[in-house]
Design a protein around this motif. Structure first.
Motif, mmCIF file in Angstrom:
data_model
loop_
_atom_site.group_PDB
_atom_site.id
_atom_site.type_symbol
_atom_site.label_atom_id
_atom_site.label_comp_id
_atom_site.label_asym_id
_atom_site.label_seq_id
_atom_site.Cartn_x
_atom_site.Cartn_y
_atom_site.Cartn_z
ATOM 1 N N LEU A 85 0.865 -1.178 0.000
ATOM 2 C CA LEU A 85 0.000 0.000 0.000
ATOM 3 C C LEU A 85 0.899 1.225 0.000
ATOM 4 C CD1 LEU A 85 -2.570 -1.163 2.701
ATOM 5 C CD2 LEU A 85 -2.900 -1.118 0.218
ATOM 6 N N PHE A 86 0.726 2.079 -1.000
ATOM 7 C CA PHE A 86 1.550 3.272 -1.105
ATOM 8 C C PHE A 86 0.855 4.494 -0.526
ATOM 9 C CE2 PHE A 86 3.939 0.418 -3.503
ATOM 10 C CZ PHE A 86 5.207 0.932 -3.637
ATOM 11 N N LYS A 87 -0.475 4.449 -0.496
ATOM 12 C CA LYS A 87 -1.228 5.561 0.063
ATOM 13 C C LYS A 87 -2.639 5.099 0.385
ATOM 14 C CE LYS A 87 -1.491 10.474 -0.761
ATOM 15 N NZ LYS A 87 -1.422 11.537 -1.750
ATOM 16 N N VAL A 88 -3.136 5.521 1.543
ATOM 17 C CA VAL A 88 -4.534 5.305 1.918
ATOM 18 C C VAL A 88 -5.046 6.645 2.421
ATOM 19 C CG1 VAL A 88 -6.137 4.115 3.459
ATOM 20 C CG2 VAL A 88 -4.207 2.859 2.485
ATOM 21 N N ASP A 89 -5.955 7.247 1.660
ATOM 22 C CA ASP A 89 -6.517 8.555 1.991
ATOM 23 C C ASP A 89 -8.004 8.436 2.282
ATOM 24 O OD1 ASP A 89 -4.131 9.957 1.657
ATOM 25 O OD2 ASP A 89 -4.547 10.448 -0.441
ATOM 26 N N TYR A 90 -8.460 9.170 3.305
ATOM 27 C CA TYR A 90 -9.865 9.186 3.721
ATOM 28 C C TYR A 90 -10.421 10.578 3.456
ATOM 29 C CZ TYR A 90 -13.788 8.868 7.112
ATOM 30 O OH TYR A 90 -15.016 8.879 7.729
ATOM 31 N N TYR A 91 -11.524 10.656 2.684
ATOM 32 C CA TYR A 91 -12.155 11.913 2.301
ATOM 33 C C TYR A 91 -13.570 11.988 2.865
ATOM 34 C CZ TYR A 91 -8.466 12.276 -1.218
ATOM 35 O OH TYR A 91 -7.249 12.362 -1.850
ATOM 36 N N ASP A 92 -14.054 13.219 3.055
ATOM 37 C CA ASP A 92 -15.422 13.399 3.542
ATOM 38 C C ASP A 92 -16.392 13.556 2.376
ATOM 39 O OD1 ASP A 92 -15.280 16.059 2.645
ATOM 40 O OD2 ASP A 92 -15.346 16.921 4.655
ATOM 41 N N THR A 93 -17.650 13.785 2.698
ATOM 42 C CA THR A 93 -18.716 13.939 1.711
ATOM 43 C C THR A 93 -18.410 15.021 0.679
ATOM 44 O OG1 THR A 93 -20.331 13.258 3.367
ATOM 45 C CG2 THR A 93 -21.190 14.477 1.481
ATOM 46 N N HIS A 94 -17.713 16.061 1.085
ATOM 47 C CA HIS A 94 -17.443 17.201 0.206
ATOM 48 C C HIS A 94 -16.112 17.075 -0.537
ATOM 49 C CE1 HIS A 94 -20.888 18.909 2.185
ATOM 50 N NE2 HIS A 94 -20.311 18.673 3.354
ATOM 51 N N GLY A 95 -15.449 15.933 -0.408
ATOM 52 C CA GLY A 95 -14.190 15.712 -1.106
ATOM 53 C C GLY A 95 -12.978 16.276 -0.401
ATOM 54 N N GLU A 96 -13.142 16.692 0.853
ATOM 55 C CA GLU A 96 -12.015 17.222 1.620
ATOM 56 C C GLU A 96 -11.238 16.064 2.245
ATOM 57 O OE1 GLU A 96 -11.111 20.484 1.894
ATOM 58 O OE2 GLU A 96 -12.747 20.936 0.498
ATOM 59 N N LEU A 97 -9.925 16.106 2.133
ATOM 60 C CA LEU A 97 -9.078 15.071 2.723
ATOM 61 C C LEU A 97 -9.147 15.165 4.245
ATOM 62 C CD1 LEU A 97 -6.944 12.824 2.351
ATOM 63 C CD2 LEU A 97 -5.207 14.636 2.372
ATOM 64 N N LEU A 98 -9.548 14.073 4.895
ATOM 65 C CA LEU A 98 -9.615 14.017 6.354
ATOM 66 C C LEU A 98 -8.346 13.437 6.954
ATOM 67 C CD1 LEU A 98 -13.255 12.707 6.870
ATOM 68 C CD2 LEU A 98 -12.422 15.048 7.147
ATOM 69 N N LYS A 99 -7.787 12.412 6.302
ATOM 70 C CA LYS A 99 -6.625 11.752 6.886
ATOM 71 C C LYS A 99 -5.875 10.960 5.818
ATOM 72 C CE LYS A 99 -5.272 8.875 10.771
ATOM 73 N NZ LYS A 99 -5.675 8.282 12.025
ATOM 74 N N THR A 100 -4.550 11.030 5.894
ATOM 75 C CA THR A 100 -3.656 10.142 5.160
ATOM 76 C C THR A 100 -3.042 9.238 6.209
ATOM 77 O OG1 THR A 100 -3.228 11.777 3.442
ATOM 78 C CG2 THR A 100 -1.594 10.031 3.717
ATOM 79 N N TYR A 101 -3.150 7.935 6.044
ATOM 80 C CA TYR A 101 -2.802 7.005 7.110
ATOM 81 C C TYR A 101 -1.312 6.738 7.293
ATOM 82 C CZ TYR A 101 -7.574 6.275 8.361
ATOM 83 O OH TYR A 101 -8.837 6.500 8.818
ATOM 84 N N PHE A 102 -0.497 6.929 6.274
ATOM 85 C CA PHE A 102 0.949 6.732 6.415
ATOM 86 C C PHE A 102 1.679 7.493 5.321
ATOM 87 C CE2 PHE A 102 -1.181 3.019 4.654
ATOM 88 C CZ PHE A 102 -0.686 2.997 3.363
ATOM 89 N N ASP A 103 2.980 7.723 5.551
ATOM 90 C CA ASP A 103 3.803 8.518 4.634
ATOM 91 C C ASP A 103 4.704 7.687 3.738
ATOM 92 O OD1 ASP A 103 2.761 10.833 5.784
ATOM 93 O OD2 ASP A 103 4.324 10.888 7.310
ATOM 94 N N GLN A 104 4.969 6.443 4.121
ATOM 95 C CA GLN A 104 5.847 5.561 3.355
ATOM 96 C C GLN A 104 5.088 4.291 3.008
ATOM 97 O OE1 GLN A 104 9.124 5.044 6.059
ATOM 98 N NE2 GLN A 104 10.177 6.858 5.308
ATOM 99 N N PRO A 105 5.471 3.622 1.919
ATOM 100 C CA PRO A 105 4.782 2.373 1.546
ATOM 101 C C PRO A 105 4.831 1.354 2.680
ATOM 102 C CG PRO A 105 6.275 3.075 -0.203
ATOM 103 C CD PRO A 105 6.532 3.972 0.972
ATOM 104 N N VAL A 106 3.723 0.619 2.839
ATOM 105 C CA VAL A 106 3.632 -0.427 3.854
ATOM 106 C C VAL A 106 3.251 -1.747 3.177
ATOM 107 C CG1 VAL A 106 3.016 1.185 5.699
ATOM 108 C CG2 VAL A 106 1.208 0.043 4.409
ATOM 109 N N PHE A 107 3.498 -2.851 3.858
ATOM 110 C CA PHE A 107 3.193 -4.170 3.299
ATOM 111 C C PHE A 107 2.031 -4.809 4.032
ATOM 112 C CE2 PHE A 107 6.156 -4.914 6.739
ATOM 113 C CZ PHE A 107 5.625 -6.030 7.385
ATOM 114 N N VAL A 108 1.354 -5.700 3.305
ATOM 115 C CA VAL A 108 0.324 -6.571 3.869
ATOM 116 C C VAL A 108 0.754 -7.983 3.483
ATOM 117 C CG1 VAL A 108 -2.135 -7.145 3.961
ATOM 118 C CG2 VAL A 108 -1.421 -4.782 3.476
ATOM 119 N N ARG A 109 0.991 -8.814 4.463
ATOM 120 C CA ARG A 109 1.495 -10.170 4.224
ATOM 121 C C ARG A 109 0.503 -11.000 3.405
ATOM 122 N NH1 ARG A 109 2.456 -9.100 9.637
ATOM 123 N NH2 ARG A 109 4.655 -8.859 10.135
ATOM 124 N N PRO A 110 0.983 -12.094 2.788
ATOM 125 C CA PRO A 110 0.068 -12.977 2.057
ATOM 126 C C PRO A 110 -1.098 -13.428 2.933
ATOM 127 C CG PRO A 110 2.341 -13.570 1.577
ATOM 128 C CD PRO A 110 2.381 -12.535 2.680
#
Length: 169
Positions: A85-110
């Motif tokens: 995962l390189f980016k996970v962004d959460y937006y509100d109803t109006h398209g405003e960015l509420l939160k970016t969950y991390f700054d660097q790529p992260v892994f999800v194991r098999p």
């Protein structure tokens, strides 16, 4: 009178044990422990997915809303390869960015699943919140699955429904 005061105190004590502060944000995932290290020479397939989530839904009319807990599920469907995962962004109803969950790529194991929980009292996303996931997998690996599960219970009533992400590219 003394018994009433003791009874009220006991009731308050039991109630306060279950009370969770509205300001408390519990981060289930330690993103820093999941920072991915990949070689530039690694061949990865690029993907982007959109997921709708609901902090609130309308009830009775557009003037009355009902709060929901939203769980965002990020699932690596490969039995052999990690998902990045390189980016996970959460937006509100109006398209405003509420939160970016991390700054660097992260892994999800098999076959691993990671969850983000939006508490029922957190209504910032509103009736049209959404997530954008930027992800990469090794070429030939299966695509990840992103789902939202919205729930709420009140008394003897319960409400739940699921949303599934749509690939954007």
């Amino acid at each position: 009178m003394k018994k009433i005061i003791v009874l009220v105190f006991a009731f308050y004590s039991f109630y306060s044990c279950d009370h969770v502060s509205n300001d408390e944000e519990y981060e289930k995932i330690n993103w820093k422990e999941r920072i991915a290290t990949r070689k530039a020479s690694d061949s990865l397939e690029v993907g982007k997915s959109y997921l709708s989530v609901y902090s609130q839904i309308y009830s009775y009319s557009q003037h009355k809303t009902y709060n929901l807990t939203a769980m965002v599920s990020m699932r690596n469907t490969s039995a052999t390869d990690s998902l990045y995962l390189f980016k996970v962004d959460y937006y509100d109803t109006h398209g405003e960015l509420l939160k970016t969950y991390f700054d660097q790529p992260v892994f999800v194991r098999p076959m691993e699943t990671l969850d983000i929980v939006i508490n029922e009292v957190d209504i910032a996303g509103g009736t049209g919140g959404n997530f954008i996931f930027d992800w990469k997998t090794p070429i030939g690996a299966s695509e990840p699955v992103f789902e939202g599960v919205m729930t709420s219970t009140s008394g003897q009533q319960g409400l739940s429904f699921v949303t599934q992400a749509k690939r954007l590219d």
